[in-house]
Design a protein around this motif. Structure first.
Motif, PDB file in Angstrom:
ATOM      1  N   GLN A 114       0.761  -1.403  -0.013  1.00  0.00           N
ATOM      2  CA  GLN A 114      -0.042   0.081  -0.067  1.00  0.00           C
ATOM      3  C   GLN A 114       0.769   1.183  -0.050  1.00  0.00           C
ATOM      4  N   ILE A 115       2.075   1.294   0.642  1.00  0.00           N
ATOM      5  CA  ILE A 115       2.943   2.435   0.683  1.00  0.00           C
ATOM      6  C   ILE A 115       3.578   2.578  -0.736  1.00  0.00           C
ATOM      7  N   ILE A 116       4.025   1.535  -1.396  1.00  0.00           N
ATOM      8  CA  ILE A 116       4.400   1.557  -2.668  1.00  0.00           C
ATOM      9  C   ILE A 116       3.445   1.897  -3.524  1.00  0.00           C
ATOM     10  N   LEU A 117       2.325   1.441  -3.569  1.00  0.00           N
ATOM     11  CA  LEU A 117       1.121   1.635  -4.331  1.00  0.00           C
ATOM     12  C   LEU A 117       0.914   3.282  -4.312  1.00  0.00           C
ATOM     13  N   GLY A 118       0.893   3.934  -2.946  1.00  0.00           N
ATOM     14  CA  GLY A 118       0.773   5.371  -2.929  1.00  0.00           C
ATOM     15  C   GLY A 118       1.659   6.086  -3.512  1.00  0.00           C
ATOM     16  N   ILE A 119       3.018   5.508  -3.634  1.00  0.00           N
ATOM     17  CA  ILE A 119       3.976   6.306  -4.090  1.00  0.00           C
ATOM     18  C   ILE A 119       3.801   6.383  -5.649  1.00  0.00           C
ATOM     19  N   VAL A 120       3.515   5.324  -6.036  1.00  0.00           N
ATOM     20  CA  VAL A 120       3.250   5.312  -7.705  1.00  0.00           C
ATOM     21  C   VAL A 120       2.091   6.118  -8.172  1.00  0.00           C
ATOM     22  N   GLN A 121       0.944   6.375  -7.157  1.00  0.00           N
ATOM     23  CA  GLN A 121      -0.235   7.088  -7.481  1.00  0.00           C
ATOM     24  C   GLN A 121       0.147   8.332  -7.600  1.00  0.00           C
ATOM     25  N   GLN A 122       1.204   8.910  -7.016  1.00  0.00           N
ATOM     26  CA  GLN A 122       1.685  10.193  -7.072  1.00  0.00           C
ATOM     27  C   GLN A 122       2.352  10.662  -8.120  1.00  0.00           C
ATOM     28  N   PHE A 123       2.974   9.326  -8.924  1.00  0.00           N
ATOM     29  CA  PHE A 123       3.701   9.822  -9.968  1.00  0.00           C
ATOM     30  C   PHE A 123       3.160  10.521 -11.179  1.00  0.00           C
ATOM     31  N   GLN A 124       3.840  11.643 -11.737  1.00  0.00           N
ATOM     32  CA  GLN A 124       3.232  12.339 -13.113  1.00  0.00           C
ATOM     33  C   GLN A 124       3.751  12.134 -14.226  1.00  0.00           C
ATOM     34  N   MET A 125       4.999  11.406 -13.880  1.00  0.00           N
ATOM     35  CA  MET A 125       5.945  10.953 -15.011  1.00  0.00           C
ATOM     36  C   MET A 125       6.425  12.075 -15.717  1.00  0.00           C
ATOM     37  N   LYS A 126       6.758  13.162 -15.142  1.00  0.00           N
ATOM     38  CA  LYS A 126       7.259  14.304 -15.586  1.00  0.00           C
ATOM     39  C   LYS A 126       8.736  14.456 -15.579  1.00  0.00           C
ATOM     40  N   TRP A 128      12.513  12.198 -14.894  1.00  0.00           N
ATOM     41  CA  TRP A 128      13.396  10.851 -15.171  1.00  0.00           C
ATOM     42  C   TRP A 128      13.463  10.371 -13.671  1.00  0.00           C
ATOM     43  N   ASP A 129      13.584  11.004 -12.666  1.00  0.00           N
ATOM     44  CA  ASP A 129      13.779  10.523 -11.147  1.00  0.00           C
ATOM     45  C   ASP A 129      12.372   9.664 -11.127  1.00  0.00           C
ATOM     46  N   GLU A 130      11.102  10.188 -11.640  1.00  0.00           N
ATOM     47  CA  GLU A 130      10.101   9.269 -11.175  1.00  0.00           C
ATOM     48  C   GLU A 130      10.057   8.137 -12.173  1.00  0.00           C
ATOM     49  N   VAL A 131      10.472   8.303 -13.355  1.00  0.00           N
ATOM     50  CA  VAL A 131      10.617   7.200 -14.171  1.00  0.00           C
ATOM     51  C   VAL A 131      11.437   6.015 -13.842  1.00  0.00           C
ATOM     52  N   TYR A 132      12.524   6.170 -13.093  1.00  0.00           N
ATOM     53  CA  TYR A 132      13.665   5.060 -12.787  1.00  0.00           C
ATOM     54  C   TYR A 132      13.298   4.647 -11.305  1.00  0.00           C
ATOM     55  N   GLN A 133      12.579   5.627 -10.497  1.00  0.00           N
ATOM     56  CA  GLN A 133      11.860   4.962  -9.306  1.00  0.00           C
ATOM     57  C   GLN A 133      10.719   3.738  -9.769  1.00  0.00           C
ATOM     58  N   PHE A 134      10.125   4.378 -10.613  1.00  0.00           N
ATOM     59  CA  PHE A 134       8.777   3.694 -11.012  1.00  0.00           C
ATOM     60  C   PHE A 134       9.340   2.229 -11.657  1.00  0.00           C
ATOM     61  N   ARG A 168       7.894   7.231 -21.383  1.00  0.00           N
ATOM     62  CA  ARG A 168       8.101   7.153 -20.054  1.00  0.00           C
ATOM     63  C   ARG A 168       7.872   5.972 -19.317  1.00  0.00           C
ATOM     64  N   LEU A 169       6.485   5.622 -19.599  1.00  0.00           N
ATOM     65  CA  LEU A 169       5.899   4.372 -19.160  1.00  0.00           C
ATOM     66  C   LEU A 169       6.702   3.249 -19.834  1.00  0.00           C
ATOM     67  N   TYR A 170       7.192   3.582 -21.101  1.00  0.00           N
ATOM     68  CA  TYR A 170       7.622   2.147 -22.073  1.00  0.00           C
ATOM     69  C   TYR A 170       9.047   1.883 -21.120  1.00  0.00           C
ATOM     70  N   VAL A 171       9.656   2.894 -20.703  1.00  0.00           N
ATOM     71  CA  VAL A 171      11.136   2.951 -20.094  1.00  0.00           C
ATOM     72  C   VAL A 171      10.687   2.088 -18.775  1.00  0.00           C
ATOM     73  N   SER A 172       9.698   2.504 -17.904  1.00  0.00           N
ATOM     74  CA  SER A 172       9.416   2.092 -16.715  1.00  0.00           C
ATOM     75  C   SER A 172       8.917   0.281 -16.725  1.00  0.00           C
ATOM     76  N   PHE A 173       8.164  -0.121 -17.622  1.00  0.00           N
ATOM     77  CA  PHE A 173       7.843  -1.488 -17.818  1.00  0.00           C
ATOM     78  C   PHE A 173       8.702  -2.182 -18.649  1.00  0.00           C
TER      79      PHE A 173
END
Length: 400
Positions: A114-126, A128-134, A168-173
């Motif tokens: 649930q903590i991890i899901l909460g972090i991902v829900q806040q990502f706006q993919m704007k 590259w820090d978010e992308v590589y965390q994702f 950026r989702l392409y990179v994440s997945f």
């Protein structure tokens, strides 16, 4: 009036937490804002009105931004030199917390879905820090086989209308694609089930990671499992790929049937990649050469023409058709001022130059073939096309 400074939901959350730690006040209503205003004045000699605090923390309706002076003053009251130093401290703390949490989850010492899901829900993919965390989170799900969390992540409504977000989702997945290419049956079967009902999986895993070498393997299995009613162009895309699979299996009537189904669902405004595929199969299966000219004539912008040409000529080359019969390649001029410099466009340009080189070799013009090859930058290669690109480079270099 001083200009307001944007403050993220994430930063506001940390402000509330640190205020509670420092002053023992949980900012939840007008009374707590009044109390905080008084405590800031009493303990830190900082004056911020309770109305300003109410607006900042969303207790009353209206803009929740604040002036730089207000944010600097509030952060000084919590022990920071200014708002910027607060932002830096929070960012570093969150990275440290995030990394330690991933390690503990990898070791099996914790399960923080649930903590991890909460972090991902806040990502706006704007960023590259978010992308590589994702990406790290997706890798964790695969490593510990946490497909329940992965399914919840796929249900998050990312803005797939944005090309930047989509890539950026392409990179994440990407690790899902890699695991599937390496024949990880658990991942392959999981995705096949997911594709029945999940739009994001269809848009990213099926339509971006187009692994044509896997048509008779895992990718063909994914196509057959995919529903037709979640993504607007899926009936066209899916039937074109099944047309290609049937052709590889020497099922010509099946290929013709899928081509006809794709054309029934096709709408003129759909992606030029699909137009390139339809035109190629119209020629390969029905000997219709006019389709590509019709589609090409209807396109106005550089990127769309580039996409159509690349997909059309590449399919003809893959299935051993004579690409020199079509002179669109020769007339297409690359204008550097029209290039958008995105990765997909750079990759398409590489494929265009490879195909141009093959075209000119077939025409007996090695000088033009070499000129096309000199334009290629092999750093920009789409992973699903790597084998084909390497093959083309070897053929062209041997011929030149």
């Amino acid at each position: 009036m001083p200009a307001s400074v944007p403050i993220s939901f994430h930063e506001k959350k940390w402000l509330v937490k640190i205020i509670q730690d420092v002053y023992g006040i949980q900012v939840i209503d007008a009374y707590s804002c009044q109390k905080l205003s008084e405590e800031l004045e009493r303990k830190a000699k900082i004056s911020i009105s309770y109305n300003t605090l109410r607006r900042l923390f969303g207790i009353i309706k209206g803009p929740t931004n604040a002036s730089r002076f207000t944010l600097d003053s509030l952060c000084k009251g919590m022990g920071y030199s200014d708002f910027t130093s607060f932002q830096q401290a929070v960012s570093q703390f969150e990275k440290d917390f995030f990394n330690e949490m991933l390690i503990l989850n990898r070791l099996g010492n914790r399960k923080d879905d649930q903590i991890i899901l909460g972090i991902v829900q806040q990502f706006q993919m704007k960023t590259w820090d978010e992308v590589y965390q994702f990406k790290s989170i997706i890798d964790l799900c695969l490593e510990v086989k946490n497909f329940d969390l992965l399914t919840q992540i796929f249900e998050i409504p990312f803005d797939t209308k944005s090309e930047d977000v989509t890539w950026r989702l392409y990179v994440s997945f990407q690790s899902i694609y890699v695991q599937s290419c390496q024949n990880n049956e658990a991942v392959i079967n999981y995705v096949a089930e997911l594709l029945k009902t999940n739009e994001l999986a269809q848009r990213i895993l099926l339509q971006l990671f187009v692994e044509e070498d896997g048509l008779q393997g895992y990718y063909g299995k994914w196509l057959l499992a995919t529903s037709d009613d979640l993504v607007e162009d899926m009936p066209v895309f899916k039937n074109l790929m099944l047309c290609q699979l049937a052709f590889e299996l020497r099922d010509i009537p099946g290929a013709q049937r899928h081509l006809a189904l794709s054309k029934q669902s096709f709408q003129e405004g759909m992606h030029p990649n699909l137009k390139g595929r339809i035109a190629a199969w119209d020629y390969i299966l029905e000997s219709k050469s006019e389709t590509v000219f019709h589609f090409y004539k209807g396109l106005q912008d550089f990127s769309s023409k580039l996409s159509l040409l690349v997909f059309f000529y590449r399919l003809l080359e893959v299935y051993q058709q004579d690409i020199s019969q079509f002179d669109l390649m020769e007339d297409f001029v690359v204008d550097d001022l029209l290039i958008n410099f995105s990765f997909p466009e750079k990759h398409n340009l590489n494929k265009l130059y490879l195909l141009k080189a093959r075209y000119f070799i077939l025409k007996g013009n090695k000088v033009q073939a070499r000129a096309a090859m000199n334009q290629i930058n092999l750093l920009y290669i789409y992973s699903c096309d790597k084998g084909w690109v390497n093959q083309q480079v070897a053929i062209i270099e041997a011929a030149c």
